[in-house]
Structure formats: C-alpha cells, structure tokens
Design an enzyme around this catalytic site. Structure first.
Site, PDB file in Angstrom:
ATOM      1  N   LYS A  41       0.829  -1.202   0.000  1.00  0.00           N
ATOM      2  CA  LYS A  41       0.000   0.000   0.000  1.00  0.00           C
ATOM      3  C   LYS A  41       0.872   1.264   0.000  1.00  0.00           C
ATOM      4  O   LYS A  41       1.940   1.289   0.593  1.00  0.00           O
ATOM      5  CB  LYS A  41      -0.888  -0.014   1.246  1.00  0.00           C
ATOM      6  CG  LYS A  41      -1.733   1.220   1.492  1.00  0.00           C
ATOM      7  CD  LYS A  41      -2.559   1.038   2.754  1.00  0.00           C
ATOM      8  CE  LYS A  41      -3.256   2.336   3.153  1.00  0.00           C
ATOM      9  NZ  LYS A  41      -2.299   3.354   3.615  1.00  0.00           N
ATOM     10  N   LYS A  46       7.598   0.939   1.867  1.00  0.00           N
ATOM     11  CA  LYS A  46       8.288   0.056   0.917  1.00  0.00           C
ATOM     12  C   LYS A  46       9.728   0.509   0.674  1.00  0.00           C
ATOM     13  O   LYS A  46      10.637  -0.308   0.597  1.00  0.00           O
ATOM     14  CB  LYS A  46       7.525   0.011  -0.411  1.00  0.00           C
ATOM     15  CG  LYS A  46       6.174  -0.637  -0.336  1.00  0.00           C
ATOM     16  CD  LYS A  46       5.472  -0.638  -1.672  1.00  0.00           C
ATOM     17  CE  LYS A  46       5.212   0.760  -2.182  1.00  0.00           C
ATOM     18  NZ  LYS A  46       4.322   1.548  -1.296  1.00  0.00           N
ATOM     19  N   LYS A  72       8.304   9.764  -7.843  1.00  0.00           N
ATOM     20  CA  LYS A  72       8.874  10.585  -6.765  1.00  0.00           C
ATOM     21  C   LYS A  72      10.388  10.403  -6.664  1.00  0.00           C
ATOM     22  O   LYS A  72      11.068  11.196  -6.024  1.00  0.00           O
ATOM     23  CB  LYS A  72       8.243  10.224  -5.410  1.00  0.00           C
ATOM     24  CG  LYS A  72       6.755  10.493  -5.300  1.00  0.00           C
ATOM     25  CD  LYS A  72       6.293  10.500  -3.845  1.00  0.00           C
ATOM     26  CE  LYS A  72       6.677   9.249  -3.067  1.00  0.00           C
ATOM     27  NZ  LYS A  72       6.037   8.020  -3.555  1.00  0.00           N
ATOM     28  N   ASP A 159      -0.302   0.531  -4.871  1.00  0.00           N
ATOM     29  CA  ASP A 159      -0.992  -0.713  -5.165  1.00  0.00           C
ATOM     30  C   ASP A 159      -0.806  -1.090  -6.632  1.00  0.00           C
ATOM     31  O   ASP A 159      -0.579  -0.244  -7.483  1.00  0.00           O
ATOM     32  CB  ASP A 159      -2.499  -0.587  -4.897  1.00  0.00           C
ATOM     33  CG  ASP A 159      -2.807  -0.184  -3.468  1.00  0.00           C
ATOM     34  OD1 ASP A 159      -1.893  -0.290  -2.632  1.00  0.00           O
ATOM     35  OD2 ASP A 159      -3.935   0.236  -3.207  1.00  0.00           O
TER      36      ASP A 159
END
Length: 299
Positions: A41, A46, A72, A159
């Site tokens: 998510k 992550k 990003k 996701d």
C-alpha cells in the site's frame, strides 16, 4: 465495461490478452542475479524496507542493485543521501538516444557499495510506468551492469492497479509485500497477491511472503495469512529510530548503535538471509472483497 461492450474482455491466456499489458521480450530477462520486487500500500514503508534490505544484503557480502520505480524517485535516497536523477529524465536530456549515455549517468553508488537507480515515471496522466521499467532494464543490460550483480531489488510504488506497474513482476523471482497490522494495508495486500498470482501464470515470479512494518502487533496480519495460506517472514516494529533514519537520509545500518536499532538491523539481516537461501513458492488464495471485509472488518 461500458454499455456498448457486448462481450466481456478476455482475462485468461497469454500475458497481455484482454489488457494493455505487453509481453516481455526474451532478451530483457535478468539472468544470474536473484530478483525481488517489493510491493505494498502507498505510504506503508516500501522504500524504507527496500533500502534497509539492500543494505542488509550488502552486509552479507552481496553485490546489490536497487531500482526505484516511482515518479517521486525517493526509493534510494537513504542509500545515497540525496535524490538522484531518474532514467526517464536523463533519457529526455539526450532526446531518447540511449547510446549516448554512460553508466555513471544513471547508476549511483550508495551505502556499502549498493548500486542505485531511479527509473522514475512519465508525467502525471501520461504514458505508462511499464515502459520506464523496461527501458531501465534495457540500459542496465546494454551497459553490462547486471553481470556483476547478485541481488536486484525493485521498489514499486503503491498498489498494483495496472499492467505497467506490475512490469517488475516480469523480472522477479520473488515478490515481497510490505503491510501493516490494519485493514487498509491487508486489503491492499490481498489485491497484490491476486496480481502476482496472475503474473505467475506466465512468468517465474512467486510470492515470498509479507513483512509486517511499523506495527506493534501482527495478529491481524497473521490471521489473514492463516486464512489464505500466506506467510509473514519478518516484523519491523513501529520505532522512532526508523523515522529518524529517514530524516537523516541514512539506512539503519548507519545510525547510532542503540538497542532498538541493533534489533531491527538483526531482523533485516535475518530477512536478507531468508530470501537469499530461498523461500517456498507460495500460492495463497486471495479473498473476494466481501470475505475480507467479514474477516477483518469492524462491527
């Protein structure tokens, strides 16, 4: 499906049938290295997980390459201490003539020798992230940068909602899911499991397990795993030291040796050893939406 669609799209068969996915070119395969894709998510940690896992592999003496797959381009900044330019931005500078690029234009040295690449992504609302991932792997192969690599980690945004950002699964041996001990994170994990299972029909990728991140407890994660036949293979607690490491643009392996940091480092080393030694290829059965609400939802 619109009112004009008389028949549903084909969702079975070769990869890409009934969708905009593109089947991987055989020449684009990553060979020799163990390849892991990290999903979860949005905002679940992550990049923190990927960077500390890369650092842990490097501490085990492995030659590591981390590829950030997010516009990003902040996947590797705790490894390098800065936001490095993206592959897509560098390709724009040479008018998409990759033969003009040198390896040092898009591969940067990070903590303990970890090689860092930020694939980047197309401008918002345009293009496909899968193209960017594909071009990045092509560049790495053209410059023979995968020849001397033991471990490749793809850090993938948010996701899995389209074929483009599922593209790293075409290269991976194992997919690792980062979750928290809450409904939204586990719901996203359930969707990611379904996406990996779909890819596994045509590619070698299999699920390795999940990492409970920023969570004091793991009871909800474990309950979900027992229900669908999945495994939690690590637990990273919700520690302020981890937040501070991001603010200092450092991995946990560069932080002061306080007790909490030392314990989390050990868990990352244990996770790296587990993945390097090989995990059982898992094939959990993701739950329909209604059933996951009944399992984890509130009264």
């Amino acid at each position: 499906m619109s009112p004009l669609d008389r028949t549903p799209p084909a969702l079975r068969g070769a990869d890409g049938e009934g969708s905009v996915q593109v089947h991987q070119d055989e020449s684009a395969k990553i060979e020799g290295a163990k390849v892991f894709s990290v999903y979860g998510k949005g905002g679940i940690g992550k990049s923190t997980t990927s960077s500390n896992l890369s650092a842990a592999f490097s501490m085990l003496g492995k030659r590591v390459l981390q590829i950030g797959c997010d516009p990003k381009h902040d996947s590797t900044f705790t490894l390098t201490g800065t936001l490095v330019p993206t592959v897509i931005d560098i390709l724009k500078e040479v008018d998409f003539h990759p033969e003009e690029l040198r390896a040092e234009d898009f591969v940067f040295d990070g903590f303990n020798g970890v090689k860092c690449v930020e694939a980047g992504g197309p401008p918002a609302g345009t293009g496909c992230g899968g193209y960017v991932v594909g071009q990045t792997v092509k560049l790495l192969k053209q410059h023979h940068l995968l020849d001397d690599t033991d471990v490749v980690i793809f850090d993938v945004l948010g996701d899995v909602v389209c074929g483009g950002f599922a593209a790293p699964l075409q290269h991976a041996d194992r997919a690792l899911i980062v979750t928290a001990n809450d409904f939204d994170s586990i719901y996203a994990m359930n969707r990611i499991i379904a996406a990996v299972q779909a890819k596994s029909a045509n590619y070698k990728v299999r699920l390795a397990g999940c990492v409970a991140n920023r969570s004091k407890d793991t009871d909800e994660v474990d309950r979900y795993c027992r229900t669908v036949g999945f495994n939690r293979i690590a637990h990273m607690p919700d520690l302020d030291a981890i937040r501070r490491s991001r603010l200092k643009k450092k991995t946990l392996f560069e932080m002061p040796d306080d007790e909490e940091v030392v314990q989390v480092r050990k868990e990352y080393i244990r996770l790296a050893e587990t993945l390097w030694n090989g995990t059982e290829p898992l094939a959990p059965a993701p739950l329909p939406d209604r059933e996951i609400f009944e399992l984890l939802g509130f009264d």
